[in-house]
Design an enzyme around this catalytic site. Sequence first.
Site, PDB file in Angstrom:
ATOM      1  N   ASP A   1       0.568  -5.419  -4.599  1.00 23.08           N
ATOM      2  CA  ASP A   1       0.686  -3.843  -5.489  1.00 23.08           C
ATOM      3  C   ASP A   1       0.936  -2.890  -5.696  1.00 23.08           C
ATOM      4  OD1 ASP A   1      -2.281  -5.573  -7.289  1.00 23.08           O
ATOM      5  OD2 ASP A   1      -2.817  -5.677  -4.640  1.00 23.08           O
TER       6      ASP A   1
ATOM      7  N   ASP B   1       1.565   1.555  -7.029  1.00 24.74           N
ATOM      8  CA  ASP B   1       0.794   1.940  -7.564  1.00 24.74           C
ATOM      9  C   ASP B   1       1.375   3.389  -7.452  1.00 24.74           C
ATOM     10  OD1 ASP B   1      -1.893  -0.267  -7.592  1.00 24.74           O
ATOM     11  OD2 ASP B   1      -2.909   1.168  -5.528  1.00 24.74           O
TER      12      ASP B   1
ATOM     13  N   ASP C   1      -7.206   8.982   2.123  1.00 22.61           N
ATOM     14  CA  ASP C   1      -7.494   7.977   3.524  1.00 22.61           C
ATOM     15  C   ASP C   1      -6.041   8.501   4.372  1.00 22.61           C
ATOM     16  OD1 ASP C   1      -5.664   6.027   2.380  1.00 22.61           O
ATOM     17  OD2 ASP C   1      -7.590   5.006   2.421  1.00 22.61           O
TER      18      ASP C   1
END
Length: 445
Positions: free
Chosen positions: A63, A65, A142
């Site tokens: 993926d 982003d 995070d």
Amino acid sequence: MPEQNPSSKPELRIIPRDQHNVSRKDISPNALRVLYRLRDGGFSAYLVGGAVRDLLAGRQPKDFDVATSATPEEVKQLFRNCRLIGRRFRLAHVVFGREIIEVATFRANTDDGSGDREQHEGGRLLRDNVYGTIEDDAVRRDFTANALYYTIEDFSVRDYTGGFEDVQKRLMRLIGDPETRYREDPVRMLRAVRLAAKLGFEIEPATAEPIPRLASLLSEAASARLFEECLKLFLSGHAVRSFEGLEARGLLPALFPDTAAALKANRSGALRSVVIDGLRGTDERVANEEPVSPAFLFALLLWPAYCRALIALQAQGVQPIDAQRRAADRVTVRQLSTVALPRRFSIPMQEIWLLQSRFSLRQGKRVSRMLGHPRFRAAFDFLSLRLAASDEHAEDVAFWREQQERVGMGPGQPSPRPRDDEDAEDDAPARPRRRSRRSTAAAGE
């Protein structure tokens, strides 16, 4: 590396193109289209997070982003193929056929009084839509390895938290105070284990230390979200390392309490051998791009719990068939309080368990009926797995393998009467005859 404080201003380190291995040829063309159109629209935009991390670690991302200064509404104005999703965390999805490029606006780590940032009294974030700068965005992510930004302006990587160095050292490190960050979102504990397993990284000691103490916070996470996290943990090709990570960090009892209790009580380690062998097979199937059913996965993960419940019911004098059904129901219902296992998976999972006792019935028409059962293949594969614990079922495995060869059911071929999982979900493994009131009372139901 010094601890990052999300409220302090981070220091920017720019890694020029000749000092990193991220190349546009390894980036999705659709992600590049999004980056260039946002730039041409007057916004700053970066490839961010896992894609940059994976490319730096020598892996090909699945993926891509994007983080941008554009708001979700502004992104939607630039792309006709865009849809906005989320309430807790507002995002733009730019859709290119089967590929989705997720575009997130830079988030701030403060409450501006607008109500777009809402925090539970225990520290968990309920809403997080206060926008800010790229510096704000970096420190509220995070892990340091996920706070790296690749820019098409000069093809450099921008690092605000020391993530570039941590990727080189193969470390998963939380940004900010670990306990605070876990309380904001307990699922970060699972992410730490999953990403470490996926990448072959170590969890940095300060990041790892609070996990066993805070594992119980997972009970506050949405059960549907935990189901999705389980699929990521065990169906991404690193299931064995993920399971071992959950054990080592004290997270297994929080995620699969009955399984953890059963494994602890099983002194021989036979049940754990079945689980590990099954997860190893799952990893092999993923590596070979073969499908793995969540029903089979959860049948494996909850098998120790089912065995323990079954033994307890039989010790109470419950008849075997009734004990099997009640044990399956008991384990399923108890697990649902933690992980929202959809019925389209829980019913086939139970069928896999309940069919195990029928493999020893090898007379007459029972054989053809068994071969024709829609869950036969999965149940047989499960029986074969149980040989990892004991050779008690070796004769049954040999017999049913021979029967499959006899009727031409080679590996990967369906049963003679194939049925879709959802069409067959109400089929019981052995349709029970109507029992008398006397037998029902004897079963204690």
